[in-house]
Design a protein around this motif. Structure first.
Motif, mmCIF file in Angstrom:
data_model
loop_
_atom_site.group_PDB
_atom_site.id
_atom_site.type_symbol
_atom_site.label_atom_id
_atom_site.label_comp_id
_atom_site.label_asym_id
_atom_site.label_seq_id
_atom_site.Cartn_x
_atom_site.Cartn_y
_atom_site.Cartn_z
ATOM 1 N N ARG A 21 0.834 -1.188 0.000
ATOM 2 C CA ARG A 21 0.000 0.000 0.000
ATOM 3 C C ARG A 21 0.871 1.239 0.000
ATOM 4 O O ARG A 21 1.765 1.377 0.832
ATOM 5 C CB ARG A 21 -0.865 -0.016 1.258
ATOM 6 N N GLU A 73 -6.046 -5.129 -4.656
ATOM 7 C CA GLU A 73 -6.185 -3.669 -4.676
ATOM 8 C C GLU A 73 -4.965 -3.003 -5.314
ATOM 9 O O GLU A 73 -3.865 -3.519 -5.259
ATOM 10 C CB GLU A 73 -6.369 -3.121 -3.265
ATOM 11 N N ARG A 117 -4.193 4.570 -3.969
ATOM 12 C CA ARG A 117 -5.638 4.713 -3.837
ATOM 13 C C ARG A 117 -6.005 6.180 -3.768
ATOM 14 O O ARG A 117 -5.611 6.885 -2.844
ATOM 15 C CB ARG A 117 -6.114 3.993 -2.578
ATOM 16 N N THR A 155 -8.010 9.206 -2.941
ATOM 17 C CA THR A 155 -9.044 9.535 -1.945
ATOM 18 C C THR A 155 -9.798 10.803 -2.322
ATOM 19 O O THR A 155 -10.546 11.332 -1.506
ATOM 20 C CB THR A 155 -8.423 9.698 -0.560
#
Lengths: 159, 159
Positions: free
Chosen positions: A2, B87, B91, B93
């Motif tokens: 991540r 995933e 990411r 947001t």
DNA sequence: GCTTTCTTACTCGGATACCTACTGTCCGAGTGGAATAGG
DNA sequence: CCTATTCCACTCGGACAGTAGGTATCCGAGTAAGAAAGC
């Protein structure tokens, strides 16, 4: 795997700073307010960008941050690596040499681990893709109105 | 951004299982011994590979794991995603919509964030690179002696 | 009115807690093999 | 000797702690602007 949120923050801030070159420098507090971010923590990411030579900081009452170079000279990869760190995401720990399967003959270990080579090659493709794009490219893909909107908002903030 | 160690473990185990197709299935304990890894935790990664359909597991006293498909039909990407999760690492947001900088007009937010697009495109390049490589490719890049060495070691373990 | 000095408010920068997620471990359910007893 | 049964050792699978790194916050050092005082 991540990616840190700081990457997204840093990229948006860099683009904003590029649009506000005339009004530079811009303080952490204002950038944080622009995106609804925690100011103190955002400051940490901006510091990393200063250390990487992407931004330059000015102390003092009218201080803040500004781009250290023109937007066309700053790649997205630079920003990402500045915040995430320069290490590769995949780190080969050479387990092929460690267990009972790795017998005496270490001659074959002179050539690098094929798995590590594959993973690093993929990461290289990723980095090359990010190295192609500059802040200027990001500015161009944004809507026409965005730049003026940011400047307008910033001036209202001054009042 | 740091990739889980399980990825390295999973890939090495898959290649080993490919070499030991004749002797399948192989238990977690033996695979862990081959690379000097904690058996219980390695089992966790192998379970993930079973759920992803890369490996198949056999319970019972002579149970263990084996490849669910021939090595040429298993891509490196599959193994990585099975362990790391599907995933994307970046990411978005949508902070562009969150702060004071995002004023009323939400029309421009219909088109996706340019930063997110750039990051996703880079990750796509990374994935494509990994999708090109199969376990068979990894077997070929390994030294000639490696396959026979693994089989030999495994037979000694049986005694 | 101009220059110098001082105060002051605001900035960056690093040191300090908190919290999620990866790492590591343990124990229980289930299964197939092997030994054993019966035919 | 062959077959059915029982037992058991070993397997996977998921539930339970420990720890490192990312997230969030606070406070201090430093600076430049602006006010004030002196010339």
């Amino acid at each position: 795997m991540r990616m840190s949120e700081g990457v997204e923050w840093g990229l948006h801030c860099c683009v904003t700073l590029a649009w506000l070159t005339e009004e530079a420098p811009i303080s952490t507090a204002k950038l944080a307010a622009a995106f609804g971010l925690p100011p103190a923590y955002l400051n940490k990411s901006l510091q990393a960008l200063v250390r990487a030579g992407v931004l330059s900081s000015m102390p003092g009452i009218r201080g803040g941050f500004q781009l250290a170079r023109p937007p066309s000279k700053v790649t997205v990869l630079e920003v990402v690596l500045a915040i995430e760190g320069p290490e590769h995401s995949f780190r080969c720990t050479e387990i092929r040499q460690k267990g009972g399967g790795a017998t005496q003959h270490s001659r074959e270990f002179l050539q690098p681990c094929g798995i590590a080579v594959t993973m690093h090659r993929a990461e290289l493709a990723w980095r090359q893709e990010l190295a192609k794009k500059t802040l200027e490219d990001l500015m161009e893909t944004a809507p026409e109105t965005a730049a003026e909107k940011v400047r307008c908002w910033y001036r209202q903030l001054q009042k």
